[in-house]
Design a protein around this motif. Structure first.
Motif, PDB file in Angstrom:
ATOM      1  N   GLU A  32       0.813  -1.228   0.000  1.00 30.47           N
ATOM      2  CA  GLU A  32       0.000   0.000   0.000  1.00 30.47           C
ATOM      3  C   GLU A  32       0.845   1.276   0.000  1.00 30.47           C
ATOM      4  O   GLU A  32       0.442   2.290   0.553  1.00 30.47           O
ATOM      5  CB  GLU A  32      -0.990   0.020   1.179  1.00 30.47           C
ATOM      6  N   VAL A  33       2.018   1.219  -0.602  1.00 30.70           N
ATOM      7  CA  VAL A  33       2.868   2.396  -0.757  1.00 30.70           C
ATOM      8  C   VAL A  33       2.601   2.979  -2.142  1.00 30.70           C
ATOM      9  O   VAL A  33       2.729   2.280  -3.148  1.00 30.70           O
ATOM     10  CB  VAL A  33       4.362   2.031  -0.605  1.00 30.70           C
ATOM     11  N   ASP A  39       9.857   9.156  -7.141  1.00 32.72           N
ATOM     12  CA  ASP A  39      10.429   8.061  -6.368  1.00 32.72           C
ATOM     13  C   ASP A  39      11.316   7.155  -7.209  1.00 32.72           C
ATOM     14  O   ASP A  39      12.191   6.482  -6.679  1.00 32.72           O
ATOM     15  CB  ASP A  39       9.312   7.236  -5.718  1.00 32.72           C
ATOM     16  N   GLU A  40      11.087   7.104  -8.502  1.00 34.37           N
ATOM     17  CA  GLU A  40      11.895   6.301  -9.428  1.00 34.37           C
ATOM     18  C   GLU A  40      12.781   7.255 -10.219  1.00 34.37           C
ATOM     19  O   GLU A  40      12.287   8.100 -10.971  1.00 34.37           O
ATOM     20  CB  GLU A  40      10.996   5.515 -10.387  1.00 34.37           C
ATOM     21  N   LEU A  41      14.090   7.136 -10.090  1.00 34.08           N
ATOM     22  CA  LEU A  41      15.022   8.097 -10.666  1.00 34.08           C
ATOM     23  C   LEU A  41      14.989   8.110 -12.197  1.00 34.08           C
ATOM     24  O   LEU A  41      15.004   9.172 -12.818  1.00 34.08           O
ATOM     25  CB  LEU A  41      16.440   7.805 -10.160  1.00 34.08           C
ATOM     26  N   VAL A  42      14.927   6.948 -12.827  1.00 36.56           N
ATOM     27  CA  VAL A  42      14.924   6.881 -14.292  1.00 36.56           C
ATOM     28  C   VAL A  42      13.650   7.495 -14.855  1.00 36.56           C
ATOM     29  O   VAL A  42      13.691   8.281 -15.809  1.00 36.56           O
ATOM     30  CB  VAL A  42      15.078   5.411 -14.753  1.00 36.56           C
ATOM     31  N   GLU A  95       3.939 -13.333  -9.972  1.00 42.74           N
ATOM     32  CA  GLU A  95       3.909 -13.335  -8.516  1.00 42.74           C
ATOM     33  C   GLU A  95       5.072 -12.557  -7.913  1.00 42.74           C
ATOM     34  O   GLU A  95       5.019 -12.133  -6.775  1.00 42.74           O
ATOM     35  CB  GLU A  95       3.944 -14.768  -7.973  1.00 42.74           C
ATOM     36  N   ALA A  96       6.154 -12.364  -8.663  1.00 44.29           N
ATOM     37  CA  ALA A  96       7.339 -11.714  -8.113  1.00 44.29           C
ATOM     38  C   ALA A  96       7.214 -10.196  -8.094  1.00 44.29           C
ATOM     39  O   ALA A  96       8.038  -9.516  -7.517  1.00 44.29           O
ATOM     40  CB  ALA A  96       8.564 -12.103  -8.941  1.00 44.29           C
ATOM     41  N   SER A  97       6.190  -9.669  -8.696  1.00 50.51           N
ATOM     42  CA  SER A  97       6.051  -8.214  -8.783  1.00 50.51           C
ATOM     43  C   SER A  97       5.458  -7.638  -7.510  1.00 50.51           C
ATOM     44  O   SER A  97       4.674  -8.274  -6.824  1.00 50.51           O
ATOM     45  CB  SER A  97       5.152  -7.864  -9.963  1.00 50.51           C
ATOM     46  N   ASP A  98       5.852  -6.401  -7.209  1.00 55.01           N
ATOM     47  CA  ASP A  98       5.305  -5.742  -6.030  1.00 55.01           C
ATOM     48  C   ASP A  98       4.258  -4.694  -6.398  1.00 55.01           C
ATOM     49  O   ASP A  98       3.809  -3.958  -5.551  1.00 55.01           O
ATOM     50  CB  ASP A  98       6.422  -5.120  -5.202  1.00 55.01           C
ATOM     51  N   SER A 100       0.614  -3.665  -7.222  1.00 56.99           N
ATOM     52  CA  SER A 100      -0.710  -4.236  -7.048  1.00 56.99           C
ATOM     53  C   SER A 100      -1.774  -3.456  -7.814  1.00 56.99           C
ATOM     54  O   SER A 100      -2.754  -4.030  -8.239  1.00 56.99           O
ATOM     55  CB  SER A 100      -1.084  -4.288  -5.563  1.00 56.99           C
ATOM     56  N   GLU A 101      -1.583  -2.160  -7.994  1.00 56.84           N
ATOM     57  CA  GLU A 101      -2.597  -1.335  -8.649  1.00 56.84           C
ATOM     58  C   GLU A 101      -1.911  -0.253  -9.470  1.00 56.84           C
ATOM     59  O   GLU A 101      -0.991   0.412  -9.007  1.00 56.84           O
ATOM     60  CB  GLU A 101      -3.483  -0.695  -7.582  1.00 56.84           C
ATOM     61  N   LYS A 102      -2.369  -0.092 -10.719  1.00 55.17           N
ATOM     62  CA  LYS A 102      -1.791   0.922 -11.588  1.00 55.17           C
ATOM     63  C   LYS A 102      -2.460   2.261 -11.340  1.00 55.17           C
ATOM     64  O   LYS A 102      -3.634   2.327 -11.029  1.00 55.17           O
ATOM     65  CB  LYS A 102      -1.964   0.562 -13.072  1.00 55.17           C
ATOM     66  N   GLY A 103      -1.696   3.334 -11.502  1.00 53.63           N
ATOM     67  CA  GLY A 103      -2.220   4.674 -11.276  1.00 53.63           C
ATOM     68  C   GLY A 103      -2.468   5.415 -12.579  1.00 53.63           C
ATOM     69  O   GLY A 103      -2.191   4.929 -13.678  1.00 53.63           O
TER      70      GLY A 103
END
Length: 137
Positions: A32-33, A39-42, A95-98, A100-103
């Motif tokens: 839930e972050v 937050d992502e530099l690239v 399953e390895a992805s973190d 959960s919901e696209k913005g």
């Protein structure tokens, strides 16, 4: 001349790529972050690069060929950004992805590409008009 329609289109691209990335989230993790572009530099660098290219293109109105070329370069930059988001979305189904919901922020490059295409069409129209006037002389 700064009062042309492509200036408005390029200004919209600069606002979308430089300002709206701070208000719309890209995705939400499984913890839930909420992840923004800063937050992502690239991703942040690509968005700011797109905004800077749009601003440079606005102020290079005297040279329409370079303005057109900068618009094409900006389109390629936004397509790379969109491709990165598509890759991230398709790899998010495992399953390895973190993720959960696209913005909503994932669709910002699409808006930028549309307005870049509109601005390049207006630049091309201006260039054709100048060429036709030069033929009459």
């Amino acid at each position: 001349m700064l009062q042309r329609i492509q200036t408005v289109y390029l200004l919209i691209v600069a606002v979308v790529s430089g300002g709206l990335i701070f208000t719309f989230d890209l995705w939400t993790t499984t913890n839930e972050v909420v992840v923004f572009a800063k937050d992502e530099l690239v991703i942040f660098g690509l968005f700011l690069g797109s905004a800077v290219l749009a601003l440079i293109s606005i102020f290079s109105y005297k040279n329409r060929k370079s303005q057109f070329m900068l618009g094409r370069l900006n389109q390629i930059l936004n397509l790379i950004l969109l491709g990165f988001f598509v890759y991230r979305t398709l790899s998010a189904s495992g399953e390895a992805s973190d993720v959960s919901e696209k913005g909503v922020g994932i669709f910002l490059p699409v808006i930028s590409i549309v307005f870049l295409i509109l601005s390049n069409r207006a630049i091309k129209k201006d260039e054709d008009l100048v060429k036709s006037v030069d033929r009459l002389r």
